[in-house]
Motif scaffolding. Structure first.
Motif, mmCIF file in Angstrom:
data_model
loop_
_atom_site.group_PDB
_atom_site.id
_atom_site.type_symbol
_atom_site.label_atom_id
_atom_site.label_comp_id
_atom_site.label_asym_id
_atom_site.label_seq_id
_atom_site.Cartn_x
_atom_site.Cartn_y
_atom_site.Cartn_z
ATOM 1 N N GLU A 38 0.822 -1.220 0.000
ATOM 2 C CA GLU A 38 0.000 0.000 0.000
ATOM 3 C C GLU A 38 0.851 1.264 0.000
ATOM 4 O O GLU A 38 0.577 2.205 -0.727
ATOM 5 N N GLU A 41 2.372 1.636 -3.408
ATOM 6 C CA GLU A 41 1.360 2.062 -4.388
ATOM 7 C C GLU A 41 1.010 3.532 -4.186
ATOM 8 O O GLU A 41 0.821 4.283 -5.148
ATOM 9 N N ASP A 42 0.962 3.910 -2.920
ATOM 10 C CA ASP A 42 0.629 5.281 -2.576
ATOM 11 C C ASP A 42 1.682 6.271 -3.087
ATOM 12 O O ASP A 42 1.354 7.304 -3.672
ATOM 13 N N SER A 44 3.704 5.841 -5.552
ATOM 14 C CA SER A 44 3.649 5.874 -7.005
ATOM 15 C C SER A 44 2.450 6.693 -7.496
ATOM 16 O O SER A 44 2.551 7.459 -8.456
ATOM 17 N N ARG A 45 1.312 6.541 -6.785
ATOM 18 C CA ARG A 45 0.110 7.265 -7.192
ATOM 19 C C ARG A 45 0.285 8.762 -6.975
ATOM 20 O O ARG A 45 -0.036 9.568 -7.839
ATOM 21 N N LEU A 46 0.835 9.124 -5.814
ATOM 22 C CA LEU A 46 1.046 10.547 -5.528
ATOM 23 C C LEU A 46 1.950 11.203 -6.559
ATOM 24 O O LEU A 46 1.835 12.375 -6.864
ATOM 25 N N ASP A 48 2.094 10.193 -9.624
ATOM 26 C CA ASP A 48 1.479 10.044 -10.932
ATOM 27 C C ASP A 48 2.432 9.365 -11.918
ATOM 28 O O ASP A 48 2.665 9.840 -13.037
ATOM 29 N N GLU A 49 2.990 8.250 -11.489
ATOM 30 C CA GLU A 49 4.022 7.583 -12.279
ATOM 31 C C GLU A 49 3.423 6.657 -13.328
ATOM 32 O O GLU A 49 2.308 6.170 -13.180
ATOM 33 N N ASP A 51 2.838 3.112 -15.169
ATOM 34 C CA ASP A 51 2.585 1.829 -14.528
ATOM 35 C C ASP A 51 3.848 0.973 -14.411
ATOM 36 O O ASP A 51 4.041 0.273 -13.427
ATOM 37 N N LEU A 54 5.582 1.628 -11.234
ATOM 38 C CA LEU A 54 4.887 1.028 -10.089
ATOM 39 C C LEU A 54 5.210 -0.466 -10.000
ATOM 40 O O LEU A 54 5.513 -0.998 -8.934
#
Lengths: 472, 394
Positions: A38, A41-42, A44-46, A48-49, A51, A54
């Motif tokens: 988590e 993933e967080d 990477s999401r923050l 905006d990478e 895929d 990730l």
């Protein structure tokens, strides 16, 4: 916990103890401790990478979980992986100018002398890493005109993904070691440099890093690509405030030196004395290329760092100059690796270390001359200076030769500061403490002279401060 | 330290795992390695350990883990005044005084030996004693030898090994106060032989041990001498010479432990490699403990590479825990023979082949000439001449 030195603004310059302050911990308060899918993933999401990054991170996390702790080297049992914040965002977006930076961050940098350096045009660009993310970044116009890219790594991944698809993790794969895997999983910040063919960057590119959240790991990722025939000198300086519990710094630096290019990478590491500094640095040098590591280790609780050079092309050259200083409670396990994979390659390692007050310094190295690397040469010189009876100095070189046309030599000497030397200087009217400092300065001079002037001065000053109380 | 310590079980990143090595604090000092005479107390050997990663463990698995014949074996020696030789039992008080196994193969030998060979030197006039071991055969064996030099005695003890062997052994060397002992171990085995040996020496007050290892023959030969400079004024000189031909693995791991004031050590190992698959490993550990102010120490390893297809590892490690030392250093070089010397000799009219031969021999004979026993030196010179001649390029 942090105000002692704020009350002493008369202390300027750089030094381990002077930087024992911190700004109020705003950004770190909400960051989670510990590591999981988590968290990764967080991050990477923050950011905006893409895929693939990730997936790379998640895969690296699996490798980190699987790999054992090193069975050699320093005692790392004090690291509590569950009690570290793996990502802290200090400001929502990158500031585009100095004025936009928050006041407390500006204060931090003013203490570090960055604006001055900018004004004096001593630095080509400043990437200031503050709490895991680069918040201030400026590239001088002439660099842009030359096509040089000097960005924080997060921005570079967004703006120039093609470099990352081609080079990211190629020099240091996720599975290289446990801490490289950790960095790949949670990396944030760091610098990206690209120098186009034939371009010589005349002034050093400089970046400062700082850890500012208690128990916060810093996992910056640096990627430098020097295209054919180019030259760049990159300088990384580290300082960190002192905290009461342990911090982890685990960076990865990958450097690609293409045909006939030259890269020099200078670090003066001055982490506060509670930081575990576990860094993987590696360069590949192609045909006719030159790679130079200049590595100073002054701070941290434990440092394990062995900058390596893979000499992949004919006539490639590698050089590592390192100086380590360990005071009370510190263990500097530093060194160098030279892997000769091609004919007519040469490399040179010079290591100087000083231990005092029960501190411990070590040189750990590896030199390998592969079967293909005929007519190669390597020299290693390790010198250690002992100034008291309670400190420790270790030398662990490993040399592995697989071809006949080589010349290779390793030499180490360990000496102590003798009564005679001190007596001689004192008889010339020099105070004992100054005499000791002079001997130490003379000892590290071969490396100090390779540093930019302000770094050499800083190094001398740090050594002087650290030597206080070591005589009499 | 008796065993690696475990930290914070269950913590993320430290979890137990079948690979092992999790959550362990690495051994920080050479003298703190785990020791035990019991084979099963040592962790299984995977070949990835620091201790074993440069050794072809698959070729010597039977010596590391197999059952070993620990009975007495055929020996030959002349009777010498001032030197006694006898077989003693496992419970004899002379056993276990100089050192305890640090790894599994050494412990396997210790667990399995039934009779130990005790060589005791008591004469104060210099004497020379030669022990021949030539009929060990291909039975996997464990052996244990205790060489004791009584106070103020003097002798040279030569252990000469020839023929075939599958041997794992421990050799204890106790040099009592004021004694002056030279131990030469000569490995001239057949190519089929496998030989693992740990030599543990304890050197007493103002005593001197000269330990000279010469490995010229054998398939896998790994002889690891350690010298514990245990009392004030102890002096240890550890010399070595090895010549690896095609397919041979010759390994030596030296450990010098300065543990008392004003002790001195010199380590000098020289090796040559020739032929496809010739392999040498030299590790030299020196520990200057806090208990050893006034230490004077130097070690060096030099390797001469005579052909392609060889591999030489050279690892001189130095751990220093006190600044009160006279001096400490080490050096390691590996390379082909000196072109300058060659050129010089050629310029004096010496043909190239002859010049090469002289350069290589000169390099190796430096060790031989320090043995101090004319008969042995002559024999070794002849052996080395033959090795160099056979190496073709010399």
């Amino acid at each position: 916990m942090s105000d002692v030195l704020i009350e002493r603004p008369e202390l300027d310059g750089l030094g381990q103890y002077e930087f024992g302050w911190s700004d109020p911990d705003v950004a770190g308060a909400s960051a989670r401790r510990g590591l999981s899918n988590e968290v990764v993933e967080d991050i990477s999401r923050l950011k905006d990478e893409p895929d693939w990054m990730l997936q790379r991170r998640l895969n690296a996390l699996k490798i980190f979980d699987r790999k054992p702790m090193p069975t050699w080297g320093a005692d790392l049992s004090g690291i509590d992986f569950d009690n570290i914040k793996y990502f802290v965002r200090s400001t929502e977006k990158q500031a585009s100018s100095w004025e936009e930076l928050p006041e407390e961050i500006k204060n931090t940098y003013e203490r570090l002398g960055i604006p001055e350096a900018e004004r004096q045009r001593l630095v080509a660009g400043v990437a200031a890493q503050y709490e895991s993310e680069v918040v201030y970044h400026q590239i001088r116009e002439d660099l842009e005109e030359q096509g040089v890219l000097f960005l924080d790594t997060d921005t570079a991944l967004k703006e120039h993904p093609e470099f990352f698809e081609e080079y990211f993790g190629t020099v240091i794969p996720s599975g290289d070691n446990k801490f490289a895997a950790l960095n790949t999983a949670v990396w944030s910040g760091g610098s990206f440099v690209y120098v186009p063919p034939g371009v010589h960057v005349e002034i050093p590119l400089q970046a400062y890093f700082r850890i500012n959240t208690e128990n916060m790991g810093q996992f910056e990722r640096t990627l430098i690509i020097a295209d054919e025939g180019s030259y760049v000198h990159y300088i990384e300086g580290c300082t960190a405030p002192i905290y009461k519990s342990d911090s982890l710094h685990s960076a990865v630096v990958e450097i690609i030196v293409k045909k006939n290019a030259r890269v020099r990478y200078t670090t003066i590491q001055n982490w506060s004395s509670n930081v575990y500094n576990l860094v993987t640095k590696r360069a590949v040098a192609h045909e006719g290329a030159t790679m130079e590591w200049v590595d100073g280790n002054i701070g941290s609780k434990v440092t394990m760092k062995y900058p390596s050079i893979f000499l992949m092309g004919e006539h490639a050259k590698g050089e590592t100059l390192s100086v380590a200083f360990a005071g009370p409670g510190q263990h500097q396990d530093a060194g160098a690796k030279m892997i000769h994979m091609a004919p007519y390659t040469s490399s040179n390692i010079l290591s100087k270390s000083i231990a005092r007050g029960g501190g411990r310094t070590g040189y750990r190295g590896e030199v390998r001359i592969d079967a293909k690397a005929h007519h190669s040469a390597n020299t290693v010189n390790c010198d250690a200076l002992l100034v008291d009876t309670i400190s420790r100095s270790d030398t662990y070189p490993a040399i592995d030769i697989r071809v006949d046309d080589v010349q290779l030599g390793h030499e180490a000497t360990v000496s102590r500061v003798s009564e005679e030397q001190l007596f001689y200087l004192q008889s010339r009217g020099i105070e004992e403490a100054e005499a000791m400092a002079m001997i130490v300065r003379g000892f590290i001079e071969p490396i100090a002279r390779e540093l930019p002037m302000e770094y050499a001065l800083e190094l001398n000053k740090l050594i002087e401060m650290s030597m206080e109380g070591s005589v009499g | 330290m008796t065993a690696p310590t475990t930290t914070a079980p269950g913590q993320h990143g430290f979890k137990e795992h079948s690979d092992g090595g999790w959550g362990l604090v690495p051994v920080q000092t050479r003298s703190e390695r785990f020791t035990s005479t019991q084979h099963d107390q040592h962790p299984p050997v995977t070949g990835r350990e620091q201790e074993w990663k440069l050794t072809p463990v698959d070729r010597i698995r039977e010596l590391i883990d197999g059952e070993l014949d620990g009975a007495d074996y055929p020996i030959e020696h002349a009777s010498v005044d001032g030197v006694t030789v006898e077989w003693i039992g496992r419970d004899d008080a002379r056993i276990g005084r100089a050192g305890i196994p640090e790894e599994r193969a050494s412990a396997n030998a210790w667990t399995n030996f039934a009779k130990a060979l005790a060589i005791t030197v008591s004469g104060e006039e210099p004497s020379r004693f030669k022990l021949d071991r030539s009929q060990l055969g291909d039975t996997p064996r464990a052996a244990h030898t205790v060489i004791t030099a009584k106070p103020n005695s003097q002798a040279l003890v030569l252990l000469q090994n020839t023929g075939d062997a599958r041997l794992s052994e421990n050799v204890e060397i106790v040099v009592e106060d004021g004694a002056n002992l030279t131990v030469v171990t000569l490995q001239e085995w057949d190519d089929s032989a496998h030989h693992l040996a740990s030599h543990f020496a304890r050197i007493g007050r103002d005593a001197t041990l000269r330990h000279i290892q010469v490995s010229l023959g054998g398939g896998v030969v790994r002889v690891n001498p350690s010298a514990h400079l245990a009392e004030q004024g102890a002096n240890g000189e550890l010399l070595g010479l090895y010549f690896a031909d095609a397919g041979q693995h010759l390994e030596q791991r030296v450990f010098v432990h300065h543990d008392a004031p004003n002790t001195r050590s010199r380590v000098n190992y020289k090796g040559a490699l020739n032929g496809e698959g010739a392999r040498t490993v030299w590790v030299g550990d020196v520990l200057i403990a806090r208990s050893a102010p006034g230490t004077d120490s130097y070690e060096q390893n030099r390797n001469l590479v005579l052909s392609d297809g060889t591999r030489a590892d050279s690892i001189p490690n130095l751990e220093i825990e006190t600044g009160q030392i006279e001096g400490a250093g080490h050096a390691s070089t590996t390379g082909r023979f000196d072109d300058e010397q060659l050129f010089y000799l050629q310029s004096r009219g010496v043909p190239e082949d002859e010049a090469r031969r002289l350069v290589v021999l000169g390099f190796l004979l430096e060790i031989v000439q320090q043995i101090g026993d004319a008969e042995l030196e002559e024999r070794l010179e002849a052996l080395l001449e033959a090795e160099v001649a056979a190496s073709g390029r010399a």
